[in-house]
Design an enzyme around this catalytic site. Structure first.
Site, PDB file in Angstrom:
ATOM      1  N   HIS A  93     -21.262  22.032  57.997  1.00  0.00           N
ATOM      2  CA  HIS A  93     -21.955  21.015  57.183  1.00  0.00           C
ATOM      3  C   HIS A  93     -20.976  19.952  56.668  1.00  0.00           C
ATOM      4  O   HIS A  93     -20.884  19.708  55.457  1.00  0.00           O
ATOM      5  CB  HIS A  93     -22.718  21.670  56.023  1.00  0.00           C
ATOM      6  CG  HIS A  93     -23.826  20.795  55.501  1.00  0.00           C
ATOM      7  ND1 HIS A  93     -24.995  21.279  54.998  1.00  0.00           N
ATOM      8  CD2 HIS A  93     -23.930  19.440  55.406  1.00  0.00           C
ATOM      9  CE1 HIS A  93     -25.771  20.282  54.611  1.00  0.00           C
ATOM     10  NE2 HIS A  93     -25.138  19.148  54.844  1.00  0.00           N
TER      11      HIS A  93
ATOM     12  N   ARG B 283     -30.822  18.956  58.904  1.00  0.00           N
ATOM     13  CA  ARG B 283     -30.949  20.171  58.103  1.00  0.00           C
ATOM     14  C   ARG B 283     -31.200  21.357  59.039  1.00  0.00           C
ATOM     15  O   ARG B 283     -31.864  21.216  60.062  1.00  0.00           O
ATOM     16  CB  ARG B 283     -32.112  20.052  57.108  1.00  0.00           C
ATOM     17  CG  ARG B 283     -31.820  19.139  55.923  1.00  0.00           C
ATOM     18  CD  ARG B 283     -30.768  19.710  54.982  1.00  0.00           C
ATOM     19  NE  ARG B 283     -30.453  18.806  53.884  1.00  0.00           N
ATOM     20  CZ  ARG B 283     -29.449  17.934  53.882  1.00  0.00           C
ATOM     21  NH1 ARG B 283     -28.642  17.832  54.934  1.00  0.00           N
ATOM     22  NH2 ARG B 283     -29.221  17.170  52.831  1.00  0.00           N
TER      23      ARG B 283
END
Ligand code: NDP
Length: 309
Positions: free
Chosen positions: A272, A224
């Site tokens: 991502h 993250r």
């Protein structure tokens, strides 16, 4: 009774088809077109708008549409007494293993440098270290980390793992807890972050952590964005202590156009995509957990709200 999928601005028809393929009797609705919120017992969600989870008075379970759950735990309006589950999926693990392997090999085989050399018409062979001498440090040896470790050890890397609680992973030199973080980092020529984002791991990729890595270490963050202190990475790379980084996740996504990562020669960014859930491989566990939730049975892949993962 129904399952609601909440994944704003995404085409979720593949999810609807995959769920119904496993149980044609299921009613699957896609937010915001929910015919009767009172009939929704199970929500499958990603990037949900805050507050929306309070619209379903008979909810029995909330499932993340991925492995991470920080989007749910960070939502103060997420009903506190409803069980949370997440996805644990071989497809997700395999995809992450591919990403990590790609990042490591690109770095070790100096692919970015050869691209530059090609542009300049230069023919300059670079040295390659034997793989067995390269220490890969995996921060997080959970479902995904253990799978990645398995592939890396099979390939010949020396793999070190770090987890919260002591555990054994075949072929991996394991370290656990804050006390052992320094010893773990000292071995990591390549540091790969596969941690969940929790209060304890927020900002863990910082200047202090980088100082404890071997000189010229390389960072891969596929967990993250908030694990990383961006300015500390830039300083560590610019000083030459770190040789570079591959980043898949960012504090703000999409990464703002003015962010210095975009133009940095030794930082590679991806949008991502390290590992994206495939409905075809992940739908069965959703259907099974839905039936367990409705029947009041024990759920799979339950999240520990206190630990944050
Ligand atoms: P798991 O919950 O299975 O594993 C988490 C691991 O992190 C465990 O080994 C756990 O230790 C360790 N851990 C947690 N907190 C700490 C801590 N404070 N100190 C040390 N170790 C800690 O998660 P997954 O493997 O399924 O997924 C990991 C993360 O990967 C997800 O949360 C998500 O953020 C990210 N991800 C990113 C994707 C992408 O495309 N970029 C795709 C999929 C996932 P212990 O074993 O002791 O519990």
């Amino acid at each position: 009774m129904s399952i609601a999928i909440i994944y704003p601005n995404r085409d979720v028809s593949a999810w609807v088809a995959a769920l119904k393929a496993h149980d044609p009797t299921l009613t699957v609705e896609v937010w915001p077109e929910i015919s009767d919120p009172g009939r929704v017992e199970y929500v499958l969600c990603w990037n949900h708008p805050e507050g929306v989870l309070q619209d379903f008075p008979h909810l029995k379970c909330i499932s993340s549409l991925g492995a991470g759950v920080n989007h749910l735990l960070n939502d103060a309006t997420c009903p506190p007494d409803i069980p949370l589950v997440r996805l644990v999926d071989t497809g997700l693990k395999q995809s992450m293993a591919e990403y990590v392997m790609l990042g490591i090999l690109e770095h070790l085989r100096r692919v970015p440098e050869y691209r530059l050399q090609q542009q300049r018409g230069e023919w300059i062979p670079q040295p390659v270290p034997p793989i067995s001498t390269v220490g890969v440090g995996l921060m997080g040896c959970g479902e995904i980390g253990r799978y990645v470790a398995d592939k890396l050890t099979a390939f010949g890397f020396t793999v070190h793992g770090w987890s919260r609680r002591p555990q054994q992973v075949l072929g991996v030199n394991m370290f656990a807890g804050q006390d052992r973080l320094g010893a773990f980092l000292a071995n990591a020529d390549i540091l790969v972050c596969l941690l969940p984002l929790t209060a304890e791991t927020h900002g863990i990729l910082n200047a202090k952590t980088f100082r404890r890595l071997p000189r010229r270490a390389y960072l891969i963050n596929a967990a993250r964005g908030a694990h990383l202190v961006d300015a500390d990475l830039l300083a560590a790379v610019d000083s030459g202590h770190l040789s570079g980084a591959l980043l898949d996740v960012f504090r703000e996504e999409p990464l703002p156009k003015e962010h210095p990562f975009w133009a940095h020669a030794r930082i590679t960014i991806t949008p991502h995509i390290a590992s994206v859930t495939n409905p075809r491989s992940a739908a069965l566990q959703v259907v099974e957990n839905y039936h367990r939730a409705v029947q009041g049975q024990r759920l799979s892949n339950r999240v520990d709200r206190l630990q944050g993962y």
